[in-house]
Write a protein that holds these residues in place. Structure first.
Motif, PDB file in Angstrom:
ATOM      1  N   PRO A 184      -3.965 -32.071  34.883  1.00  0.00           N
ATOM      2  CA  PRO A 184      -4.544 -33.417  35.002  1.00  0.00           C
ATOM      3  C   PRO A 184      -5.135 -33.941  33.691  1.00  0.00           C
ATOM      4  O   PRO A 184      -5.122 -35.135  33.444  1.00  0.00           O
ATOM      5  CB  PRO A 184      -5.638 -33.255  36.065  1.00  0.00           C
ATOM      6  CG  PRO A 184      -5.204 -32.094  36.874  1.00  0.00           C
ATOM      7  CD  PRO A 184      -4.488 -31.176  35.919  1.00  0.00           C
ATOM      8  N   ASP A 185      -5.635 -33.035  32.835  1.00  0.00           N
ATOM      9  CA  ASP A 185      -6.220 -33.479  31.563  1.00  0.00           C
ATOM     10  C   ASP A 185      -5.167 -33.681  30.469  1.00  0.00           C
ATOM     11  O   ASP A 185      -5.499 -33.972  29.328  1.00  0.00           O
ATOM     12  CB  ASP A 185      -7.301 -32.504  31.091  1.00  0.00           C
ATOM     13  CG  ASP A 185      -6.783 -31.094  30.824  1.00  0.00           C
ATOM     14  OD1 ASP A 185      -5.553 -30.868  30.814  1.00  0.00           O
ATOM     15  OD2 ASP A 185      -7.624 -30.187  30.619  1.00  0.00           O
ATOM     16  N   GLY A 186      -3.890 -33.503  30.814  1.00  0.00           N
ATOM     17  CA  GLY A 186      -2.805 -33.742  29.864  1.00  0.00           C
ATOM     18  C   GLY A 186      -2.331 -32.508  29.110  1.00  0.00           C
ATOM     19  O   GLY A 186      -1.275 -32.537  28.476  1.00  0.00           O
ATOM     20  N   ARG A 187      -3.123 -31.433  29.163  1.00  0.00           N
ATOM     21  CA  ARG A 187      -2.684 -30.212  28.475  1.00  0.00           C
ATOM     22  C   ARG A 187      -1.473 -29.627  29.183  1.00  0.00           C
ATOM     23  O   ARG A 187      -1.301 -29.781  30.388  1.00  0.00           O
ATOM     24  CB  ARG A 187      -3.808 -29.167  28.444  1.00  0.00           C
ATOM     25  CG  ARG A 187      -4.938 -29.542  27.520  1.00  0.00           C
ATOM     26  CD  ARG A 187      -5.951 -28.426  27.397  1.00  0.00           C
ATOM     27  NE  ARG A 187      -6.491 -28.084  28.704  1.00  0.00           N
ATOM     28  CZ  ARG A 187      -7.119 -26.947  28.977  1.00  0.00           C
ATOM     29  NH1 ARG A 187      -7.279 -26.036  28.057  1.00  0.00           N
ATOM     30  NH2 ARG A 187      -7.584 -26.716  30.178  1.00  0.00           N
ATOM     31  N   VAL A 188      -0.657 -28.931  28.403  1.00  0.00           N
ATOM     32  CA  VAL A 188       0.533 -28.282  28.954  1.00  0.00           C
ATOM     33  C   VAL A 188       0.202 -26.824  29.226  1.00  0.00           C
ATOM     34  O   VAL A 188      -0.472 -26.170  28.430  1.00  0.00           O
ATOM     35  CB  VAL A 188       1.713 -28.399  27.963  1.00  0.00           C
ATOM     36  CG1 VAL A 188       2.936 -27.666  28.479  1.00  0.00           C
ATOM     37  CG2 VAL A 188       2.048 -29.868  27.720  1.00  0.00           C
ATOM     38  N   LEU A 189       0.668 -26.324  30.365  1.00  0.00           N
ATOM     39  CA  LEU A 189       0.433 -24.928  30.733  1.00  0.00           C
ATOM     40  C   LEU A 189       1.155 -23.994  29.775  1.00  0.00           C
ATOM     41  O   LEU A 189       2.151 -24.376  29.137  1.00  0.00           O
ATOM     42  CB  LEU A 189       0.915 -24.665  32.160  1.00  0.00           C
ATOM     43  CG  LEU A 189       0.255 -25.483  33.258  1.00  0.00           C
ATOM     44  CD1 LEU A 189       0.910 -25.181  34.601  1.00  0.00           C
ATOM     45  CD2 LEU A 189      -1.237 -25.212  33.322  1.00  0.00           C
TER      46      LEU A 189
END
Length: 169
Positions: free
Chosen positions: A110-115
């Motif tokens: 949700p915060d835009g970071r990629v897993l």
């Protein structure tokens, strides 16, 4: 039939229809959660996201609560499988089903970071809409477990927990 009886019959019919509608709305949800449980099992989500699993002693009282053992990815750092239970402080409790589905299918939080690439979201992107929704519903249905996993670290930082790595010969 007098007016009082007509009102009573109408009320009984209305209540019966309402109760039937509630039963119908919970039945598909239960089926969807069961489908999600099946998917989480065959996708082996607990194989990474359950405490103790990498020590050979999975904690059956805390399934999907995250792992204390991380994965080192050369050049990226060490990543610890997060808590997938709906705990608001340490898990997915503040995530919507839509946000969970996006993370599962695209690797985007949700915060835009990629897993981390160790999470097979590229493969999970092939899930049907119904299956992705079922998996998210199942995760939201789990009992919340408070379990803060160690923080991810960059490639030059010291991890705060044990981790798996690839050793080159």
């Amino acid at each position: 039939m007098n007016r009082t009886m007509k009102v009573a019959v109408a009320a009984a019919l209305l209540l019966g229809l309402t109760a039937g509608a509630e039963a119908q709305s919970t039945k598909p949800k239960d089926a969807r959660v069961k489908r999600g449980e099946y998917l989480a099992t065959i996708m082996d989500c607990g194989g990474c996201h359950t405490p103790g699993v990498f020590f050979g002693k999975p904690d059956a009282s805390r399934p999907f609560a995250g792992s204390e053992v991380g994965f080192q990815i050369p050049g990226l750092g060490v990543f610890f499988p997060p808590n997938l239970t709906p705990d608001k402080a340490t898990g997915l409790g503040s995530w919507s089903e839509k946000e969970i589905i996006a993370a599962i299918r695209t690797g985007t939080r949700p915060d835009g970071r990629v897993l981390a690439p160790v999470m097979p979201y590229k493969h999970y992107g092939a899930l049907t809409d119904a299956d992705a929704s079922a998996l998210a519903a199942y995760l939201k249905s789990l009992p919340p477990v408070s379990n803060q996993v160690p923080a991810m670290t960059g490639p030059s930082e010291k991890p705060s927990g044990p981790y798996l790595t690839v050793a080159m010969p």
